[in-house]
Design a protein around this motif. Sequence first.
Motif, PDB file in Angstrom:
ATOM      1  N   ALA A 162       0.820  -1.219   0.000  1.00 46.32           N
ATOM      2  CA  ALA A 162       0.000   0.000   0.000  1.00 46.32           C
ATOM      3  C   ALA A 162       0.849   1.260   0.000  1.00 46.32           C
ATOM      4  CB  ALA A 162      -0.930  -0.005   1.206  1.00 46.32           C
ATOM      5  N   SER A 163       2.092   1.172   0.483  1.00 41.58           N
ATOM      6  CA  SER A 163       2.968   2.345   0.503  1.00 41.58           C
ATOM      7  C   SER A 163       3.210   2.906  -0.892  1.00 41.58           C
ATOM      8  CB  SER A 163       4.310   1.996   1.139  1.00 41.58           C
ATOM      9  OG  SER A 163       4.152   1.541   2.462  1.00 41.58           O
ATOM     10  N   LEU A 164       3.014   2.085  -1.913  1.00 40.69           N
ATOM     11  CA  LEU A 164       3.280   2.500  -3.286  1.00 40.69           C
ATOM     12  C   LEU A 164       2.006   2.828  -4.064  1.00 40.69           C
ATOM     13  CD1 LEU A 164       6.074  -0.096  -4.223  1.00 40.69           C
ATOM     14  CD2 LEU A 164       6.340   2.213  -3.306  1.00 40.69           C
ATOM     15  N   THR A 165       0.879   2.906  -3.393  1.00 37.61           N
ATOM     16  CA  THR A 165      -0.372   3.265  -4.073  1.00 37.61           C
ATOM     17  C   THR A 165      -0.454   4.777  -4.259  1.00 37.61           C
ATOM     18  OG1 THR A 165      -1.552   3.403  -1.970  1.00 37.61           O
ATOM     19  CG2 THR A 165      -1.580   1.268  -3.113  1.00 37.61           C
ATOM     20  N   PRO A 166      -1.303   5.261  -5.172  1.00 36.77           N
ATOM     21  CA  PRO A 166      -1.408   6.712  -5.404  1.00 36.77           C
ATOM     22  C   PRO A 166      -1.706   7.512  -4.143  1.00 36.77           C
ATOM     23  CG  PRO A 166      -2.476   5.517  -7.186  1.00 36.77           C
ATOM     24  CD  PRO A 166      -2.090   4.491  -6.162  1.00 36.77           C
ATOM     25  N   ASP A 167      -2.565   6.990  -3.264  1.00 35.69           N
ATOM     26  CA  ASP A 167      -2.891   7.724  -2.046  1.00 35.69           C
ATOM     27  C   ASP A 167      -1.650   7.958  -1.196  1.00 35.69           C
ATOM     28  OD1 ASP A 167      -5.507   7.941  -2.712  1.00 35.69           O
ATOM     29  OD2 ASP A 167      -6.234   6.403  -1.320  1.00 35.69           O
ATOM     30  N   TYR A 168      -0.831   6.944  -1.051  1.00 34.34           N
ATOM     31  CA  TYR A 168       0.346   7.082  -0.194  1.00 34.34           C
ATOM     32  C   TYR A 168       1.491   7.790  -0.907  1.00 34.34           C
ATOM     33  CZ  TYR A 168      -1.761   4.779   3.703  1.00 34.34           C
ATOM     34  OH  TYR A 168      -2.581   4.508   4.778  1.00 34.34           O
ATOM     35  N   ILE A 169       1.530   7.742  -2.211  1.00 32.41           N
ATOM     36  CA  ILE A 169       2.497   8.568  -2.932  1.00 32.41           C
ATOM     37  C   ILE A 169       2.202  10.040  -2.674  1.00 32.41           C
ATOM     38  CG2 ILE A 169       3.295   9.274  -5.218  1.00 32.41           C
ATOM     39  CD1 ILE A 169       2.870   6.352  -6.107  1.00 32.41           C
ATOM     40  N   ALA A 170       0.918  10.411  -2.648  1.00 26.45           N
ATOM     41  CA  ALA A 170       0.537  11.794  -2.351  1.00 26.45           C
ATOM     42  C   ALA A 170       0.943  12.179  -0.930  1.00 26.45           C
ATOM     43  CB  ALA A 170      -0.966  11.978  -2.547  1.00 26.45           C
ATOM     44  N   LYS A 171       0.803  11.262   0.002  1.00 27.98           N
ATOM     45  CA  LYS A 171       1.209  11.538   1.383  1.00 27.98           C
ATOM     46  C   LYS A 171       2.728  11.680   1.478  1.00 27.98           C
ATOM     47  CE  LYS A 171      -2.722   8.751   3.045  1.00 27.98           C
ATOM     48  NZ  LYS A 171      -3.504   9.711   3.830  1.00 27.98           N
ATOM     49  N   THR A 172       3.446  10.820   0.765  1.00 25.34           N
ATOM     50  CA  THR A 172       4.904  10.910   0.738  1.00 25.34           C
ATOM     51  C   THR A 172       5.351  12.228   0.116  1.00 25.34           C
ATOM     52  OG1 THR A 172       5.142   8.505   0.624  1.00 25.34           O
ATOM     53  CG2 THR A 172       7.000   9.812  -0.149  1.00 25.34           C
ATOM     54  N   LYS A 173       4.658  12.661  -0.925  1.00 24.89           N
ATOM     55  CA  LYS A 173       4.972  13.946  -1.551  1.00 24.89           C
ATOM     56  C   LYS A 173       4.852  15.087  -0.546  1.00 24.89           C
ATOM     57  CE  LYS A 173       3.497  17.217  -5.134  1.00 24.89           C
ATOM     58  NZ  LYS A 173       3.568  18.348  -4.203  1.00 24.89           N
ATOM     59  N   ALA A 174       3.825  15.042   0.288  1.00 19.35           N
ATOM     60  CA  ALA A 174       3.641  16.112   1.268  1.00 19.35           C
ATOM     61  C   ALA A 174       4.842  16.194   2.214  1.00 19.35           C
ATOM     62  CB  ALA A 174       2.351  15.879   2.055  1.00 19.35           C
ATOM     63  N   LEU A 175       5.356  15.032   2.652  1.00 20.83           N
ATOM     64  CA  LEU A 175       6.543  15.033   3.512  1.00 20.83           C
ATOM     65  C   LEU A 175       7.773  15.490   2.740  1.00 20.83           C
ATOM     66  CD1 LEU A 175       5.944  11.738   5.523  1.00 20.83           C
ATOM     67  CD2 LEU A 175       5.746  14.081   6.366  1.00 20.83           C
ATOM     68  N   ALA A 176       7.903  15.056   1.497  1.00 22.40           N
ATOM     69  CA  ALA A 176       9.048  15.470   0.684  1.00 22.40           C
ATOM     70  C   ALA A 176       9.077  16.983   0.516  1.00 22.40           C
ATOM     71  CB  ALA A 176       9.006  14.782  -0.673  1.00 22.40           C
ATOM     72  N   ASP A 177       7.909  17.583   0.358  1.00 25.82           N
ATOM     73  CA  ASP A 177       7.848  19.042   0.196  1.00 25.82           C
ATOM     74  C   ASP A 177       8.316  19.764   1.461  1.00 25.82           C
ATOM     75  OD1 ASP A 177       6.860  18.664  -2.344  1.00 25.82           O
ATOM     76  OD2 ASP A 177       4.770  19.047  -1.817  1.00 25.82           O
ATOM     77  N   VAL A 178       7.994  19.199   2.627  1.00 26.18           N
ATOM     78  CA  VAL A 178       8.445  19.800   3.881  1.00 26.18           C
ATOM     79  C   VAL A 178       9.959  19.638   4.041  1.00 26.18           C
ATOM     80  CG1 VAL A 178       8.300  19.686   6.401  1.00 26.18           C
ATOM     81  CG2 VAL A 178       6.226  19.455   5.021  1.00 26.18           C
ATOM     82  N   PHE A 179      10.473  18.468   3.677  1.00 27.04           N
ATOM     83  CA  PHE A 179      11.883  18.154   3.919  1.00 27.04           C
ATOM     84  C   PHE A 179      12.831  18.822   2.923  1.00 27.04           C
ATOM     85  CE2 PHE A 179      10.549  13.718   5.689  1.00 27.04           C
ATOM     86  CZ  PHE A 179       9.955  14.335   6.777  1.00 27.04           C
TER      87      PHE A 179
END
Length: 712
Positions: A228-245
């Motif tokens: 599930a970590s690689l599904t579109p929903d979690y890619i969007a969540k990962t993007k949000a963290l990447a933008d902060v970092f």
Amino acid sequence: MRLSRLLLMFCAAFGLASPVLADDGYDLWLRYRPLSGTALAQAEAHASAVVTGEQPSATLAAAVGELRRGLGGLLGHPIGSNEANGAILIGTPRSLPTLAQLRLPLGNLGSEGYLIRSVTLAGRPVTVIAANDDRGLLYGSFALLRLFQTGASLDRLDIVSAPKLMLRVLDHWDNLDGHIERGYAGNSLWDWWKLPNYKDPRYTDYARANASIGINGAVLNNVNAVAASLTPDYIAKTKALADVFRPWGIKVYLSARFTAPMEIGGLKTADPLDPAVAAWWKAKADEIYSAIPDFGGFLVKANSEGQPGPQDYGRTHADGANVLADAVRPHGGIVMYRAFVYAAQDSHTVDRTKQAYESFKPLDGKFAQNVIVQVKNGPLDFQPREPVSPLIGAMPKTPLMLEVQITKEYLGQATHAAYLGPLFEEILRWDTFAKGRGTTVAKVLEGERISGIAGVANIGNDRDWSGSTFNQADWYAFGRLAWDPEASSQRIAEDWAAMTFTPDPAFVKPVVAMMMASREAAVNYMTPLGLTHIMATGHHYGPGPWVKDLARAEWNPVHYHQADAIGIGVDRTVSGTDAIHQYAPQIAKQLANPKTTPDNLILWFHHIPWDYRMKSGRTLWDELALHYQAGVDQVVAMQRQWQALKPFVDQERYEKTEAFLAIQLHEAEWWRDACLAYFQTFAKRPLPAGVPAPAHPLSYYEALQYPYAPGH
């Protein structure tokens, strides 16, 4: 003027000790509390303003903001932005053309290195932070703040520093439900449920803390990954963290589930040589990079502890790594492929410590150019002390990165003070002899085409981040040693103590002495003389050397000490498992003989009779018992040292540490009593003078159960 500044001035005027203000540990080593005395006067002379070019990037803005935040706290007043005597100029030759006339030596700094120099510009004394890239300016800003915080001399500064390793990564074993495998500081920092719409401000503070010690990557999810970590929903969540970092120089990575093409892709196979599987991974990589252009790549755990992998299809680990590497290569991504593997089937003759070498050494040169094999520091599993993995230095055609554990799964978990800096330093200074004498682990890592180190994070959502104040030092030491693997863990501890508490030498010297002895204390009361993996099974909390009824031999602690009426220890010489011959000949020769094997590893490599005379002249049994007692005595000494430091520490952190040291003493005595009661059933010898009899019979210790211990 701030109240804290007034208090400091009052205390100084009347010769009183500085007040110790409340602190819950949230600020880590970035406390920026007001300076006083000489340190304050020096800082005032060197930090009248922070000057940079117009329209800074997000990263340069973060660096400038941190300088103003830090200096404002240290000086007790806001920092200006106009050039003046004592100003700090920060920029690259492109962003701040004024620097070009100084002809600074930036050529060897790469994209992350920095220069800090005292210069005269237009007749004014200024301090310059310069770099080729804004990431270097960020790291340089934190380095300068560290000098202010620790009271270092600021005159005639001339510091040039660049990281010796490219990848300096935290591995978060965080699950999507918030649980952390081997986590002892609360739940996951990532609130996946609220992401991507709510970005907790704490994510920025996490990034700041990592940037301050040079960490430039974070694997967000558990190596025991779910698809599930690689599904579109979690890619969007990962993007949000990447933008902060991103402004803080941190790339995000994801652990990839090997069977994701089947579980979320609808394929019937995950065979890495199947064209449809390769196409699926390529499309998935394209999808991720479309959302996160600077995505770092994948971390992979395969064919280990029940995880699926390429061997399920008769393929090699190189086949498994390369299909993912091909997918991320067009985007500049990498694959970190873990070498922590052992056979799926049980074998009563196998030595698990040999299996990473046996599995990966034959594959040297067969991995794609953007694959780096991630090797645990020891051949077993993050034990209090292990020899270094023989795989390090044994694959000259394949980049290797070191993996260490910052979270203390086997070293007392949250409550034991056991500073890991000396453990990391011991590993990094181990001589592999890969290219002759002096080829330390640090040198091997630094010489790789893709170089790196990963640390299994000890961070959770506890207010103090790591479960205890002193566990923060392990996170800090990892970052500093990742930047420079040849640095001194003692010097790092001195900086950490000064920044986290006070730079007063009357505090720093004794607390660092306590820290530097603490890991050896834990080894003594847990696994002295090379004993290993005798913790209770599953949660690894407390002793369990008697456990022998688990399904696989290599899961049982008895497998790792092999105590009997003759002696104790595992024979890994030619007469036993012959694991020593995975090492360079110079090391193997030393380890072949108990008399030349270091005492602190003797039971790892040899089965030693109870009456064997150790280098001290004592019998093995007496030596073992006295080491257990020494560990307990060392914790008692740590308690006394901490009590003497009470005037320097705020009440909250003092009392929490005091309580944890009491827990540590109780559990050190438990380890000593339980282990000696058990091993005495084989040795059948009296305890030496100075070692008390166990408080309870062996049956009492064997009956203890902790089904809800944290970190499972």
